[in-house]
Design an enzyme around this catalytic site. Sequence first.
Site, PDB file in Angstrom:
ATOM      1  N   HIS A  12       0.814  -1.236   0.000  1.00 60.86           N
ATOM      2  CA  HIS A  12       0.000   0.000   0.000  1.00 60.86           C
ATOM      3  C   HIS A  12       0.841   1.276   0.000  1.00 60.86           C
ATOM      4  O   HIS A  12       0.308   2.359  -0.159  1.00 60.86           O
ATOM      5  CB  HIS A  12      -0.959   0.017   1.197  1.00 60.86           C
ATOM      6  CG  HIS A  12      -0.281   0.289   2.503  1.00 60.86           C
ATOM      7  ND1 HIS A  12       0.527  -0.648   3.107  1.00 60.86           N
ATOM      8  CD2 HIS A  12      -0.261   1.392   3.303  1.00 60.86           C
ATOM      9  CE1 HIS A  12       1.002  -0.132   4.237  1.00 60.86           C
ATOM     10  NE2 HIS A  12       0.541   1.099   4.381  1.00 60.86           N
ATOM     11  N   GLY A  17      -0.052   0.407  -5.147  1.00 63.78           N
ATOM     12  CA  GLY A  17      -0.839   0.113  -3.942  1.00 63.78           C
ATOM     13  C   GLY A  17      -1.428   1.393  -3.339  1.00 63.78           C
ATOM     14  O   GLY A  17      -2.599   1.422  -2.943  1.00 63.78           O
ATOM     15  N   TYR A 137      12.578 -10.439 -13.258  1.00 65.32           N
ATOM     16  CA  TYR A 137      11.304  -9.909 -12.774  1.00 65.32           C
ATOM     17  C   TYR A 137      10.157 -10.544 -13.554  1.00 65.32           C
ATOM     18  O   TYR A 137       9.148 -10.965 -12.984  1.00 65.32           O
ATOM     19  CB  TYR A 137      11.330  -8.393 -12.978  1.00 65.32           C
ATOM     20  CG  TYR A 137      10.098  -7.660 -12.564  1.00 65.32           C
ATOM     21  CD1 TYR A 137       9.824  -7.427 -11.226  1.00 65.32           C
ATOM     22  CD2 TYR A 137       9.202  -7.164 -13.517  1.00 65.32           C
ATOM     23  CE1 TYR A 137       8.696  -6.722 -10.850  1.00 65.32           C
ATOM     24  CE2 TYR A 137       8.081  -6.458 -13.144  1.00 65.32           C
ATOM     25  CZ  TYR A 137       7.826  -6.239 -11.806  1.00 65.32           C
ATOM     26  OH  TYR A 137       6.710  -5.545 -11.432  1.00 65.32           O
ATOM     27  N   LEU A 167       3.937   2.419 -15.718  1.00 65.08           N
ATOM     28  CA  LEU A 167       3.129   3.334 -14.914  1.00 65.08           C
ATOM     29  C   LEU A 167       3.962   4.508 -14.439  1.00 65.08           C
ATOM     30  O   LEU A 167       5.175   4.391 -14.291  1.00 65.08           O
ATOM     31  CB  LEU A 167       2.585   2.597 -13.683  1.00 65.08           C
ATOM     32  CG  LEU A 167       1.673   1.411 -13.978  1.00 65.08           C
ATOM     33  CD1 LEU A 167       1.340   0.680 -12.678  1.00 65.08           C
ATOM     34  CD2 LEU A 167       0.404   1.868 -14.671  1.00 65.08           C
ATOM     35  N   HIS A 180      12.352   4.206 -12.939  1.00 63.04           N
ATOM     36  CA  HIS A 180      11.950   4.094 -14.334  1.00 63.04           C
ATOM     37  C   HIS A 180      12.178   5.441 -15.031  1.00 63.04           C
ATOM     38  O   HIS A 180      12.509   6.432 -14.394  1.00 63.04           O
ATOM     39  CB  HIS A 180      10.472   3.679 -14.428  1.00 63.04           C
ATOM     40  CG  HIS A 180      10.261   2.236 -14.099  1.00 63.04           C
ATOM     41  ND1 HIS A 180       9.737   1.814 -12.906  1.00 63.04           N
ATOM     42  CD2 HIS A 180      10.540   1.116 -14.795  1.00 63.04           C
ATOM     43  CE1 HIS A 180       9.692   0.502 -12.896  1.00 63.04           C
ATOM     44  NE2 HIS A 180      10.171   0.040 -14.025  1.00 63.04           N
ATOM     45  N   TRP A 203      19.180   8.232 -21.412  1.00 58.51           N
ATOM     46  CA  TRP A 203      19.831   6.940 -21.693  1.00 58.51           C
ATOM     47  C   TRP A 203      19.352   6.346 -23.013  1.00 58.51           C
ATOM     48  O   TRP A 203      18.175   6.490 -23.380  1.00 58.51           O
ATOM     49  CB  TRP A 203      19.522   5.925 -20.605  1.00 58.51           C
ATOM     50  CG  TRP A 203      20.088   6.269 -19.265  1.00 58.51           C
ATOM     51  CD1 TRP A 203      20.918   7.302 -18.951  1.00 58.51           C
ATOM     52  CD2 TRP A 203      19.824   5.576 -18.037  1.00 58.51           C
ATOM     53  NE1 TRP A 203      21.192   7.299 -17.613  1.00 58.51           N
ATOM     54  CE2 TRP A 203      20.539   6.253 -17.025  1.00 58.51           C
ATOM     55  CE3 TRP A 203      19.068   4.457 -17.689  1.00 58.51           C
ATOM     56  CZ2 TRP A 203      20.517   5.838 -15.696  1.00 58.51           C
ATOM     57  CZ3 TRP A 203      19.035   4.039 -16.378  1.00 58.51           C
ATOM     58  CH2 TRP A 203      19.758   4.721 -15.387  1.00 58.51           C
ATOM     59  N   ASP A 270      18.949   0.244 -24.308  1.00 60.82           N
ATOM     60  CA  ASP A 270      17.626   0.658 -24.786  1.00 60.82           C
ATOM     61  C   ASP A 270      16.529  -0.223 -24.189  1.00 60.82           C
ATOM     62  O   ASP A 270      15.379   0.190 -24.097  1.00 60.82           O
ATOM     63  CB  ASP A 270      17.557   0.501 -26.316  1.00 60.82           C
ATOM     64  CG  ASP A 270      17.918   1.792 -27.040  1.00 60.82           C
ATOM     65  OD1 ASP A 270      17.968   2.851 -26.382  1.00 60.82           O
ATOM     66  OD2 ASP A 270      18.144   1.723 -28.254  1.00 60.82           O
TER      67      ASP A 270
HETATM   68  P1  GDP Z   1      11.831  -0.492 -19.229  1.00 65.70           P
HETATM   69  O1  GDP Z   1      10.548   0.033 -19.798  1.00 65.70           O
HETATM   70  O2  GDP Z   1      11.691  -1.786 -18.496  1.00 65.70           O
HETATM   71  O3  GDP Z   1      12.921  -0.560 -20.289  1.00 65.70           O
HETATM   72  O4  GDP Z   1      12.314   0.502 -18.069  1.00 65.70           O
HETATM   73  P2  GDP Z   1      12.747   2.025 -17.934  1.00 65.70           P
HETATM   74  O5  GDP Z   1      11.560   2.864 -17.633  1.00 65.70           O
HETATM   75  O6  GDP Z   1      13.837   2.049 -16.913  1.00 65.70           O
HETATM   76  O7  GDP Z   1      13.380   2.473 -19.328  1.00 65.70           O
HETATM   77  C1  GDP Z   1      12.601   2.769 -20.458  1.00 65.70           C
HETATM   78  C2  GDP Z   1      13.468   3.363 -21.557  1.00 65.70           C
HETATM   79  O8  GDP Z   1      13.860   4.688 -21.179  1.00 65.70           O
HETATM   80  C3  GDP Z   1      14.771   2.602 -21.845  1.00 65.70           C
HETATM   81  O9  GDP Z   1      14.998   2.625 -23.246  1.00 65.70           O
HETATM   82  C4  GDP Z   1      15.822   3.462 -21.129  1.00 65.70           C
HETATM   83  O10 GDP Z   1      17.118   3.319 -21.678  1.00 65.70           O
HETATM   84  C5  GDP Z   1      15.246   4.854 -21.398  1.00 65.70           C
HETATM   85  N1  GDP Z   1      15.763   5.903 -20.510  1.00 65.70           N
HETATM   86  C6  GDP Z   1      16.250   7.110 -20.926  1.00 65.70           C
HETATM   87  N2  GDP Z   1      16.708   7.831 -19.895  1.00 65.70           N
HETATM   88  C7  GDP Z   1      16.481   7.085 -18.776  1.00 65.70           C
HETATM   89  C8  GDP Z   1      16.747   7.310 -17.401  1.00 65.70           C
HETATM   90  O11 GDP Z   1      17.290   8.346 -16.973  1.00 65.70           O
HETATM   91  N3  GDP Z   1      16.372   6.328 -16.531  1.00 65.70           N
HETATM   92  C9  GDP Z   1      15.772   5.168 -16.975  1.00 65.70           C
HETATM   93  N4  GDP Z   1      15.399   4.239 -16.063  1.00 65.70           N
HETATM   94  N5  GDP Z   1      15.533   4.923 -18.285  1.00 65.70           N
HETATM   95  C10 GDP Z   1      15.885   5.862 -19.175  1.00 65.70           C
END
Ligand code: GDP
Length: 319
Positions: A12, A17, A137, A167, A180, A203, A270
């Site tokens: 929660h 949650g 996961y 989300l 994320h 990224w 990616d």
């Molecule tokens: P995914 O959906 O399981 O791949 O998880 P993420 O939300 O971590 O990443 C989604 C996409 O966003 C991937 O292609 C990452 O490389 C890109 N990305 C770009 N900049 C970022 C960042 O600063 N953090 C994360 N987590 N992802 C990033």
Amino acid sequence: MDKNARIYIAGHRGLVGAAILRRLQSEGYANFITATSRELDLREQAVVRDFFAAQRPDYVFLAAAKVGGILANDTYPAEFIYDNLMMEANIIDAAYRNGTQKLLFLGSTCIYPKLAPQPLKEDYLLTGPLEPTNEWYAVAKIAGIKLCQAYQRQYGARFISAMPTNLYGPGDNFDLEKSHVMPALIRKFHEAKLTHAPSVVVWGTGKPLREFLHVDDCARACVFLMEHYEGADIVNIGTGSDLPIGELAALVKKAVGYTGDIVFDTSKPDGTPRKLVDVGRIMALGWKPEIDLEEGIRNVYEWFLAHVNMVESQVRGMC
Ligand code: GDP
């Protein structure tokens, strides 16, 4: 669900949650059972069995999970598979043993094969190899789905599973190493604006396509499914549309009001090229999303601004 039913929300304090709890409260439910991870270690079978025997919830929303972004998944594979397997196995079995009327298990769209046709239909589950950056996961979440289906098939338990797309929302994890993409970008652009940094690093190539659903929409879908869905088949929760990460970065940049450049760091992964869900099943049942992406980003940025001190101390505490 009766308004006085005893409802246990596992997880929660997490993104999903907490949103489910807010949603249920707004609909007039009042009889909640909650416990923090410190009070109740869901990985411990005996502890979970005792908790269920004492509390005997009528309904369970299984939103507790070890979660994280692309880097965290790749860095902590053992925790991502072990913690998630243990939590879901303990809760699902304890719910069955203690007369829970209905349980909703929350999975993720990373359960689908990396190269499955898009949009991802529920039937594509277990038809091909998974995306390697989050397969730990994903395997745990697939086991959770199968647990629900097995208990439904063998015991007639009303245990259902929903697969939300990516989300975002208030209360997300803003730790740049573990988060994320959405919260990471909100934080990066915000900090770059304050420090007048010339550019923000995003990224990967910016080309992967992702779908984003506001967690309040997801919570509405979870309550909707608890009330209206009984099937053994999984149900996707999403918006049905996606965009490249580069475009998402441009939207966050605009919402934050940052004026510098965006630089792509292609040494970072990616991940899967595209992850768009088919939302035909849930829409046919009568649910649809209400929060549009730009409005949702503004909403989360407002939340971030109001909680920035809390976010920073949480992140420091995690390191
Ligand atoms: P995914 O959906 O399981 O791949 O998880 P993420 O939300 O971590 O990443 C989604 C996409 O966003 C991937 O292609 C990452 O490389 C890109 N990305 C770009 N900049 C970022 C960042 O600063 N953090 C994360 N987590 N992802 C990033």
